[in-house]
Design a protein around this motif. Structure first.
Motif, PDB file in Angstrom:
ATOM      1  N   TYR A  12       1.374  -2.493  16.716  1.00 47.60           N
ATOM      2  CA  TYR A  12       2.103  -2.109  17.919  1.00 47.60           C
ATOM      3  C   TYR A  12       1.512  -0.836  18.520  1.00 47.60           C
ATOM      4  CZ  TYR A  12       5.671  -5.498  16.626  1.00 47.60           C
ATOM      5  OH  TYR A  12       6.338  -6.654  16.318  1.00 47.60           O
ATOM      6  N   ALA A  29      -1.720  -3.523  31.535  1.00 44.89           N
ATOM      7  CA  ALA A  29      -0.280  -3.517  31.289  1.00 44.89           C
ATOM      8  C   ALA A  29       0.467  -3.397  32.606  1.00 44.89           C
ATOM      9  CB  ALA A  29       0.099  -2.354  30.371  1.00 44.89           C
ATOM     10  N   GLU A  33       5.759  -2.990  30.376  1.00 45.53           N
ATOM     11  CA  GLU A  33       5.279  -2.644  29.046  1.00 45.53           C
ATOM     12  C   GLU A  33       4.933  -1.159  28.915  1.00 45.53           C
ATOM     13  OE1 GLU A  33       4.124  -6.817  29.978  1.00 45.53           O
ATOM     14  OE2 GLU A  33       3.053  -5.071  30.684  1.00 45.53           O
ATOM     15  N   VAL A  40       5.222  -3.077  21.681  1.00 50.89           N
ATOM     16  CA  VAL A  40       4.235  -3.733  22.545  1.00 50.89           C
ATOM     17  C   VAL A  40       2.955  -3.922  21.739  1.00 50.89           C
ATOM     18  CG1 VAL A  40       2.877  -3.566  24.670  1.00 50.89           C
ATOM     19  CG2 VAL A  40       5.213  -2.670  24.619  1.00 50.89           C
ATOM     20  N   ARG A  41       2.445  -5.136  21.746  1.00 51.62           N
ATOM     21  CA  ARG A  41       1.186  -5.462  21.054  1.00 51.62           C
ATOM     22  C   ARG A  41       0.085  -5.693  22.092  1.00 51.62           C
ATOM     23  NH1 ARG A  41       1.413  -7.132  15.688  1.00 51.62           N
ATOM     24  NH2 ARG A  41       3.477  -7.545  14.873  1.00 51.62           N
ATOM     25  N   VAL A  43      -2.765  -8.231  23.088  1.00 49.84           N
ATOM     26  CA  VAL A  43      -3.228  -9.598  22.881  1.00 49.84           C
ATOM     27  C   VAL A  43      -4.244  -9.918  23.961  1.00 49.84           C
ATOM     28  CG1 VAL A  43      -2.565 -12.025  22.770  1.00 49.84           C
ATOM     29  CG2 VAL A  43      -0.996 -10.272  21.895  1.00 49.84           C
ATOM     30  N   LYS A  46      -4.464  -7.448  26.799  1.00 47.54           N
ATOM     31  CA  LYS A  46      -3.274  -7.246  27.624  1.00 47.54           C
ATOM     32  C   LYS A  46      -2.099  -6.811  26.751  1.00 47.54           C
ATOM     33  CE  LYS A  46      -4.476 -10.499  31.228  1.00 47.54           C
ATOM     34  NZ  LYS A  46      -4.070 -11.614  32.042  1.00 47.54           N
ATOM     35  N   ALA A  47      -1.239  -5.992  27.336  1.00 50.19           N
ATOM     36  CA  ALA A  47      -0.022  -5.567  26.647  1.00 50.19           C
ATOM     37  C   ALA A  47       0.989  -6.711  26.686  1.00 50.19           C
ATOM     38  CB  ALA A  47       0.556  -4.328  27.315  1.00 50.19           C
ATOM     39  N   VAL A  48       1.587  -6.988  25.528  1.00 50.14           N
ATOM     40  CA  VAL A  48       2.589  -8.047  25.433  1.00 50.14           C
ATOM     41  C   VAL A  48       3.828  -7.447  24.763  1.00 50.14           C
ATOM     42  CG1 VAL A  48       3.157 -10.298  24.454  1.00 50.14           C
ATOM     43  CG2 VAL A  48       0.833  -9.830  25.266  1.00 50.14           C
ATOM     44  N   ASP A  50       7.151  -7.337  22.820  1.00 51.18           N
ATOM     45  CA  ASP A  50       7.859  -8.090  21.790  1.00 51.18           C
ATOM     46  C   ASP A  50       9.346  -7.828  22.004  1.00 51.18           C
ATOM     47  OD1 ASP A  50       9.128  -8.963  19.458  1.00 51.18           O
ATOM     48  OD2 ASP A  50       7.475  -8.366  18.161  1.00 51.18           O
ATOM     49  N   GLU A  51      10.018  -8.745  22.699  1.00 52.56           N
ATOM     50  CA  GLU A  51      11.427  -8.563  23.072  1.00 52.56           C
ATOM     51  C   GLU A  51      12.335  -8.389  21.855  1.00 52.56           C
ATOM     52  OE1 GLU A  51      12.814  -8.197  26.037  1.00 52.56           O
ATOM     53  OE2 GLU A  51      11.146  -8.735  27.346  1.00 52.56           O
TER      54      GLU A  51
END
Length: 96
Positions: A12, A29, A33, A40-41, A43, A46-48, A50-51
């Motif tokens: 993260y 991002a 994010e 936030v990871r 991937v 890009k920032a994704v 994690d809800e």
């Protein structure tokens, strides 16, 4: 928008920057994010968000501040001193 981040051992983001620094990686991002930590990871660059991790972090109790910790310790010390005063008084006020 492009940002530069550091990532913790769990994968993260734990640091955000607008400029490249040693140890950062470039990512894309959105405002959703940006500046969110520990949920936030990265991937594929890009920032994704994690809800579920975000929800878990929001449900955690706030950490106790150092001032609140010192206040609690102060109360405990006061209570200990009062207990000792009662013991000394019961002994006739003389420790010898």
């Amino acid at each position: 928008m492009q940002y530069y981040v550091t990532v913790n051992a769990d994968g993260y983001i734990d640091g955000w920057s607008d400029s490249e620094n040693e140890g950062t990686i470039a990512i894309q991002a959105t405002d959703n994010e940006y500046l969110k930590f520990e949920c936030v990871r990265v991937v594929n660059g890009k920032a994704v968000l994690d809800e579920s991790k975000l929800q878990a972090l929001q449900n955690e109790p706030a950490p106790i501040s150092e001032i609140d910790l010192l206040k609690t310790q102060n109360i405990e010390f006061r209570d200990t001193i009062l207990d000792l005063a009662i013991i000394i008084d019961n002994l006739g006020g003389n420790l010898e």
